[in-house]
Structure formats: structure tokens, C-alpha cells
Design an enzyme around this catalytic site. Structure first.
Site, mmCIF file in Angstrom:
data_model
loop_
_atom_site.group_PDB
_atom_site.id
_atom_site.type_symbol
_atom_site.label_atom_id
_atom_site.label_comp_id
_atom_site.label_asym_id
_atom_site.label_seq_id
_atom_site.Cartn_x
_atom_site.Cartn_y
_atom_site.Cartn_z
ATOM 1 N N TYR A 128 0.963 -1.076 0.029
ATOM 2 C CA TYR A 128 -0.009 0.200 -0.054
ATOM 3 C C TYR A 128 0.907 1.228 0.138
ATOM 4 O O TYR A 128 0.740 2.267 -0.794
ATOM 5 C CB TYR A 128 -0.877 -0.123 1.297
ATOM 6 C CG TYR A 128 -1.772 0.965 1.452
ATOM 7 C CD1 TYR A 128 -2.893 1.185 0.544
ATOM 8 C CD2 TYR A 128 -1.490 2.065 2.320
ATOM 9 C CE1 TYR A 128 -3.855 2.168 0.799
ATOM 10 C CE2 TYR A 128 -2.588 2.912 2.628
ATOM 11 C CZ TYR A 128 -3.666 3.171 1.862
ATOM 12 O OH TYR A 128 -4.665 4.325 1.964
HETATM 13 P P1 NAP Z 1 -13.129 2.307 0.907
HETATM 14 O O1 NAP Z 1 -14.212 2.896 1.603
HETATM 15 O O2 NAP Z 1 -12.660 0.988 1.051
HETATM 16 O O3 NAP Z 1 -13.403 2.835 -0.692
HETATM 17 C C1 NAP Z 1 -12.658 2.503 -1.819
HETATM 18 C C2 NAP Z 1 -13.248 2.505 -2.969
HETATM 19 O O4 NAP Z 1 -12.480 2.128 -4.249
HETATM 20 C C3 NAP Z 1 -14.563 2.174 -3.116
HETATM 21 O O5 NAP Z 1 -15.631 2.999 -3.771
HETATM 22 C C4 NAP Z 1 -14.463 1.117 -4.066
HETATM 23 O O6 NAP Z 1 -15.571 0.734 -4.880
HETATM 24 C C5 NAP Z 1 -13.211 1.674 -4.832
HETATM 25 N N1 NAP Z 1 -12.560 0.529 -5.560
HETATM 26 C C6 NAP Z 1 -11.807 -0.447 -4.961
HETATM 27 N N2 NAP Z 1 -11.299 -1.258 -6.006
HETATM 28 C C7 NAP Z 1 -11.598 -0.763 -7.328
HETATM 29 C C8 NAP Z 1 -11.632 -1.192 -8.402
HETATM 30 N N3 NAP Z 1 -10.799 -2.259 -8.821
HETATM 31 N N4 NAP Z 1 -12.143 -0.588 -9.689
HETATM 32 C C9 NAP Z 1 -12.618 0.778 -9.602
HETATM 33 N N5 NAP Z 1 -13.056 0.911 -8.090
HETATM 34 C C10 NAP Z 1 -12.531 0.259 -6.789
HETATM 35 O O7 NAP Z 1 -11.888 3.237 1.188
HETATM 36 P P2 NAP Z 1 -11.685 4.831 1.716
HETATM 37 O O8 NAP Z 1 -11.105 4.680 2.912
HETATM 38 O O9 NAP Z 1 -12.782 5.758 1.481
HETATM 39 O O10 NAP Z 1 -10.404 5.015 0.325
HETATM 40 C C11 NAP Z 1 -10.511 6.129 -0.318
HETATM 41 C C12 NAP Z 1 -9.353 6.742 -0.546
HETATM 42 O O11 NAP Z 1 -8.875 7.235 0.538
HETATM 43 C C13 NAP Z 1 -8.150 5.680 -1.079
HETATM 44 O O12 NAP Z 1 -7.351 6.022 -1.997
HETATM 45 C C14 NAP Z 1 -7.270 5.392 0.142
HETATM 46 O O13 NAP Z 1 -6.273 5.033 0.077
HETATM 47 C C15 NAP Z 1 -7.435 6.834 0.746
HETATM 48 N N6 NAP Z 1 -7.001 6.840 2.196
HETATM 49 C C16 NAP Z 1 -8.009 6.615 3.097
HETATM 50 C C17 NAP Z 1 -7.516 6.346 4.506
HETATM 51 C C18 NAP Z 1 -8.446 6.155 5.528
HETATM 52 O O14 NAP Z 1 -8.233 6.190 6.865
HETATM 53 N N7 NAP Z 1 -10.053 5.691 5.324
HETATM 54 C C19 NAP Z 1 -6.509 6.956 5.091
HETATM 55 C C20 NAP Z 1 -5.597 7.326 3.961
HETATM 56 C C21 NAP Z 1 -6.007 7.618 2.623
HETATM 57 P P3 NAP Z 1 -16.060 -0.935 -5.241
HETATM 58 O O15 NAP Z 1 -15.531 -1.864 -4.270
HETATM 59 O O16 NAP Z 1 -17.359 -0.700 -5.630
HETATM 60 O O17 NAP Z 1 -15.349 -0.986 -6.459
#
Ligand code: NAP
Length: 245
Positions: A167
Site C-alpha cells: 500500500y
Molecule cells: P473504501 O471505503 O474501501 O473505498 C474504496 C473505494 O475504491 C470504493 O468505492 C471501491 O468501490 C473503490 N475501488 C476499489 N477497488 C476498485 C477497482 N478495482 N475498480 C474501481 N473501484 C475500486 O476506502 P476509503 O477509505 O474511502 O479510501 C478512499 C481513498 O482514501 C483511498 O485512495 C485510500 O487509500 C485513501 N485513504 C484512506 C484513509 C482512511 O483512513 N480511510 C487514509 C488515507 C488514505 P467498489 O468496491 O465498488 O469498486
């Protein structure tokens, strides 16, 4: 005049990846609340429909934009990304906003134990998809008078942490790529920034830290306004890593 014509993003077109849940969904709802028409993409049709329902509710209550749903697998359908830019251009004449929030964690494990399958998925979704999105969406973003791109990253990209290697490496590559793109477009109206939301209560975070109290974390709706602020036409920052905390 309808209320939807009054938002600071009224008439603007946004494309949001990861829009089926979590931070991407919250960002899309916020952009629509500010008046943008949002093209929502992720794999899950059901998740996209839930975000669309939320956008309709917000628009009905406060005025705001609408949504187009585009179910898409950024890993398996990567080749099909190439026509996206041309079709956005054909339909809207430009793209004003890209929020790239799609991301996957993979499995937290020592670097020596990362499986080829996990590595391929993490690099495909977190890094390669960003390059392919930039490749196809750079022309319509440049066609906007105020193109804005916000790409989600994490503090781990610059702080190598045991077991988060796949990651962290994918996000470090993403930061380099996006920062390079920002430098390349510096002389244009396009503004490109990375956004680190910090720990947020989402499915990705729960997979990484299953024992954590989710209510002790920021919620997606808490960070969405920070992302939307980077999408406003008046935003001057570019090439920065903007951190929520
Ligand atoms: P999440 O709730 O797991 O959402 C991830 C999203 O990515 C979902 O909408 C998922 O949709 C989509 N996705 C995953 N694989 C995919 C694929 N193969 N094709 C198309 N879409 C795909 O995670 P989140 O925390 O909201 O993450 C959003 C961003 O924030 C990410 O880039 C993550 O690295 C970043 N981030 C998050 C945190 C945190 O604490 N949550 C911290 C730092 C950075 P589907 O499954 O429907 O495809």
C-alpha cells in the site's frame, strides 16, 4: 432560478472514482451539494446507486447537482479507460474536476510475504489506474477554465511502516507521478493536488485496523469539504500534499 444554479460548482462537471462508498462517496455528495454534476465510478452498481440516492436527497433539500453512474473496474477494465476522456469531452466539452479516491489496501504483511496477486491489485488500483486516468482525462481537464484534480494519498507514502509495504509503495509511486503531472501543467489553469485524509472510518480502514473504535475516527463526511475546497475555481494551490490533520 433554481437553487442548483447558486452553488459555487453549479455548471461544473466532476468525475469521482471510489464513489460507491467511503471518502469518494462523501466527496461526490459534497461536490453535488455545491452544484456539480458528478460522474460516479466504482465497481459496485449498488454502491453507486446509494451515492446517487444521497445526491438526489441533497439536491432536493438544498439544491445541487445530479449524477451519472459509470460502473467500472479500474484493474480488470483498465484498457477501457482510454475512451473515457474522449467520451467525457464529447458529452460535456470539458472536465472541471477529477477526484480519484478509489484505492485498495491489499493485505498487511511483511514485504517478503506479499503475494503476486495482492501486489498486482494494489499497484493496479492505487498507481496504474491513476496514470491511466491522467492519460485520458488530462485533455478534457485542460479544456476547463478551472480544471481541478484531487488524488487521495496517505501519510504512509512518506513514512515506511512495517506490514504496509504494498500500500505504502503504491501511494509513494502515486505521489511521485501526480507531483510530476502537477509540475507539467503548472503554466495552465489546471490545479493538481494530493490529499491525505488521515484516519477515516471506512471499509479500508476497518480492514487495516479491525480492533479500532470507528466512532473515534473522522467520518467521510468530515473530510469531504476539504476535498471539495480543493476543487473550487478559486483554489490556487497546485502540486501540494494537503493533509486533513
Ligand atoms: P473504501 O471505503 O474501501 O473505498 C474504496 C473505494 O475504491 C470504493 O468505492 C471501491 O468501490 C473503490 N475501488 C476499489 N477497488 C476498485 C477497482 N478495482 N475498480 C474501481 N473501484 C475500486 O476506502 P476509503 O477509505 O474511502 O479510501 C478512499 C481513498 O482514501 C483511498 O485512495 C485510500 O487509500 C485513501 N485513504 C484512506 C484513509 C482512511 O483512513 N480511510 C487514509 C488515507 C488514505 P467498489 O468496491 O465498488 O469498486
Amino acid at each position: 432560478m433554481s437553487a442548483s444554479l447558486q452553488g459555487p460548482l453549479s455548471g461544473r462537471v466532476a468525475l469521482v472514482t471510489g464513489a460507491s462508498r467511503g471518502i469518494g462517496a462523501a466527496a461526490a455528495i459534497e461536490l453535488a451539494r455545491l452544484g456539480a454534476h458528478c460522474v460516479l465510478t466504482a465497481r459496485s452498481q449498488g454502491g453507486l446507486e446509494e451515492t446517487d440516492d444521497a445526491i438526489r436527497a441533497v439536491s432536493k433539500a438544498h439544491g445541487g447537482g445530479s449524477a451519472t453512474l459509470l460502473p467500472f473496474d479500474l484493474q480488470k477494465d483498465a484498457d477501457k479507460l482510454d475512451p473515457l476522456g474522449p467520451s467525457v469531452f464529447e458529452r460535456f466539452g470539458r472536465l472541471d474536476i477529477l477526484v480519484h479516491a478509489a484505492g485498495v489496501l491489499g493485505t498487511l504483511t511483511p514485504v517478503a510475504h506479499i503475494t503476486p496477486r495482492d501486489w498486482a491489485e494494489v499497484v493496479a488500483v492505487n498507481l496504474t489506474a491513476a496514470w491511466r486516468l491522467i492519460r485520458t482525462l488530462d485533455p478534457p481537464l485542460r479544456a476547463s477554465d478551472a480544471g481541478r484534480a484531487v488524488i487521495l494519498t496517505t501519510g504512509l507514502a512518506r513514512s515506511p511502516t512495517p506490514y504496509w509495504g504494498a500500500y505504502g509503495a503504491s501511494k509513494a509511486g502515486l505521489e511521485h507521478l501526480v507531483s510530476t503531472w502537477a509540475a507539467e501543467v503548472a503554466a495552465t489553469p489546471l490545479r493538481v493536488n494530493l490529499f491525505d485524509p488521515g484516519p477515516v472510518n471506512t471499509k479500508l480502514r476497518a480492514k487495516a485496523m479491525p480492533g479500532e473504535d470507528p466512532m473515534s475516527l473522522a467520518q467521510p463526511a468530515d473530510v469531504a469539504p476539504r476535498i471539495a475546497a480543493l476543487c473550487l475555481p478559486g483554489e490556487a494551490r497546485s502540486g501540494e500534499v494537503v493533509r486533513a490533520a
